[in-house]
Design an enzyme around this catalytic site. Structure first.
Site, mmCIF file in Angstrom:
data_model
loop_
_atom_site.group_PDB
_atom_site.id
_atom_site.type_symbol
_atom_site.label_atom_id
_atom_site.label_comp_id
_atom_site.label_asym_id
_atom_site.label_seq_id
_atom_site.Cartn_x
_atom_site.Cartn_y
_atom_site.Cartn_z
ATOM 1 N N ASN A 67 -7.789 -3.853 14.333
ATOM 2 C CA ASN A 67 -9.172 -4.169 13.944
ATOM 3 C C ASN A 67 -9.201 -5.289 12.898
ATOM 4 O O ASN A 67 -10.206 -5.506 12.248
ATOM 5 C CB ASN A 67 -9.879 -2.907 13.394
ATOM 6 C CG ASN A 67 -9.197 -2.356 12.154
ATOM 7 O OD1 ASN A 67 -8.259 -2.959 11.624
ATOM 8 N ND2 ASN A 67 -9.666 -1.218 11.669
ATOM 9 N N HIS A 106 -7.424 -5.416 10.125
ATOM 10 C CA HIS A 106 -7.172 -5.047 8.721
ATOM 11 C C HIS A 106 -5.853 -5.633 8.222
ATOM 12 O O HIS A 106 -4.918 -5.852 8.995
ATOM 13 C CB HIS A 106 -7.249 -3.525 8.497
ATOM 14 C CG HIS A 106 -6.094 -2.726 9.003
ATOM 15 N ND1 HIS A 106 -6.257 -1.495 9.600
ATOM 16 C CD2 HIS A 106 -4.759 -2.937 8.988
ATOM 17 C CE1 HIS A 106 -5.079 -1.005 9.918
ATOM 18 N NE2 HIS A 106 -4.152 -1.864 9.563
ATOM 19 N N GLU A 121 -9.984 -2.374 5.279
ATOM 20 C CA GLU A 121 -10.587 -2.137 6.584
ATOM 21 C C GLU A 121 -11.831 -3.006 6.779
ATOM 22 O O GLU A 121 -12.398 -3.507 5.803
ATOM 23 C CB GLU A 121 -10.982 -0.655 6.684
ATOM 24 C CG GLU A 121 -9.830 0.314 6.542
ATOM 25 C CD GLU A 121 -8.947 0.387 7.797
ATOM 26 O OE1 GLU A 121 -9.169 -0.364 8.757
ATOM 27 O OE2 GLU A 121 -8.031 1.237 7.791
ATOM 28 N N ASP A 136 0.802 -1.217 0.000
ATOM 29 C CA ASP A 136 0.000 0.000 0.000
ATOM 30 C C ASP A 136 0.838 1.272 0.000
ATOM 31 O O ASP A 136 2.049 1.234 0.216
ATOM 32 C CB ASP A 136 -0.971 -0.004 1.195
ATOM 33 C CG ASP A 136 -0.352 -0.566 2.479
ATOM 34 O OD1 ASP A 136 0.883 -0.568 2.584
ATOM 35 O OD2 ASP A 136 -1.093 -0.987 3.366
HETATM 36 C C1 F6R Z 1 1.256 -1.757 6.158
HETATM 37 C C2 F6R Z 1 -0.028 -2.407 6.228
HETATM 38 C C3 F6R Z 1 -0.841 -2.440 7.490
HETATM 39 C C4 F6R Z 1 -0.025 -2.836 8.710
HETATM 40 C C5 F6R Z 1 -0.912 -2.868 9.956
HETATM 41 C C6 F6R Z 1 -0.120 -3.159 11.207
HETATM 42 O O1 F6R Z 1 1.793 -1.847 4.848
HETATM 43 O O2 F6R Z 1 -0.445 -2.919 5.264
HETATM 44 O O3 F6R Z 1 -1.911 -3.336 7.315
HETATM 45 O O4 F6R Z 1 0.556 -4.080 8.504
HETATM 46 O O5 F6R Z 1 -1.558 -1.638 10.110
HETATM 47 O O6 F6R Z 1 0.720 -2.055 11.467
HETATM 48 P P1 F6R Z 1 1.863 -2.110 12.559
HETATM 49 O O7 F6R Z 1 2.859 -3.125 12.097
HETATM 50 O O8 F6R Z 1 2.444 -0.733 12.592
HETATM 51 O O9 F6R Z 1 1.199 -2.512 13.843
#
Ligand code: F6R
Length: 244
Positions: free
Chosen positions: A136, A138, A143, A67
């Site tokens: 959550n 995701h 989401e 992303d």
């Molecule tokens: C990042 C991504 C997100 C993260 C998720 C966890 O490229 O796709 O889905 O993997 O938000 O984030 P952290 O590792 O910061 O807890």
């Protein structure tokens, strides 16, 4: 689904780096799907260390990131492109021509999503997709409630994700409100998936992803239907899983 329990963040990072490095050693021209966020940082730094020792070669590797924020240029300090360079790509011998990240500056979402879907196809699909998980559930920026049938698309970020990401910006107003993300369909087409998680704030989402119903309410729950998923999580993240 294989689940490996790690003692703590460092142990999780080492185990994840071992799995990624095995993929590259077994297939030097592997296509790695990569993630940003705090969770993979330790694994990236371990891979950099092994590269510097001469144990792993990235010269033929291709990467496709999950992303990118819409509206940020590559050189914006908060862009995911910059994050990947600073934490990984600038320290290994990857050919930057083989690095792919959605283009946050493309204002026309249809054009960018189609371009990125074509990139994923043209590199022959993803051999191993690394994923973190949101509190959550995701994955990528998919989401809760997002349709499983999507390829790359532009999402409006939820308030909880904007709040979680605001720690990287000076003010919450600077956090982009939209992002390009690979969709669940693109992620599920990866040949192998490696999901990593650390910390008690991931325990509920991880438990529901593994043991709960497959539902768009927890996007990671779809991984139950993939035939080659490895989860490496530390004790805190696996706290609700009694039998692991
Ligand atoms: C990042 C991504 C997100 C993260 C998720 C966890 O490229 O796709 O889905 O993997 O938000 O984030 P952290 O590792 O910061 O807890």
């Amino acid at each position: 689904m294989k689940i490996y329990k790690a003692k703590d963040y460092n142990d999780m990072s080492r185990k994840a780096a071992n799995i990624l490095s095995a993929q590259v050693i077994m297939k030097p021209d592997a296509v790695l799907g990569l993630a940003t966020g705090s969770t993979p940082l330790g694994a990236y730094s371990q891979l950099v260390e092994w590269y510097k020792k001469g144990d792993i070669d990235f010269s033929l590797v291709t990467t496709v990131n999950l992303d990118e924020y819409k509206g940020l240029t590559k050189d914006n300090p908060q862009s995911y492109y910059r994050f990947m360079c600073e934490n990984f790509f600038d320290h290994i011998n990857i050919d930057k021509k083989n690095v792919n990240i959605p283009d946050g500056t493309q204002e026309n979402s249809d054009i960018e999503c189609e371009r990125y879907n074509n990139v994923i196809r043209s590199v022959g699909g993803i051999d191993m997709q690394l994923l973190g998980i949101g509190g959550n559930g995701h994955i990528g920026f998919n989401e809760p409630g997002c349709a499983f049938e999507t390829e790359t698309h532009c999402v409006k970020l939820t308030e909880s994700t904007i709040n979680a990401n605001s720690r990287f910006f000076d003010t919450i107003d600077e956090v982009p409100k939209e992002a390009y993300t690979m969709g669940i369909k693109s992620i599920m087409q990866a040949k192998k998936i490696l999901l990593i998680a650390s910390g008690e704030n991931k325990a509920k989402a991880l438990y529901e992803a593994i043991c709960g119903p497959v539902t768009p309410k927890n996007q990671a729950s779809i991984l139950q239907l993939h035939n080659d998923v490895t989860i490496v999580a530390d004790e805190a993240a696996l706290a609700l899983m009694k039998y692991v």
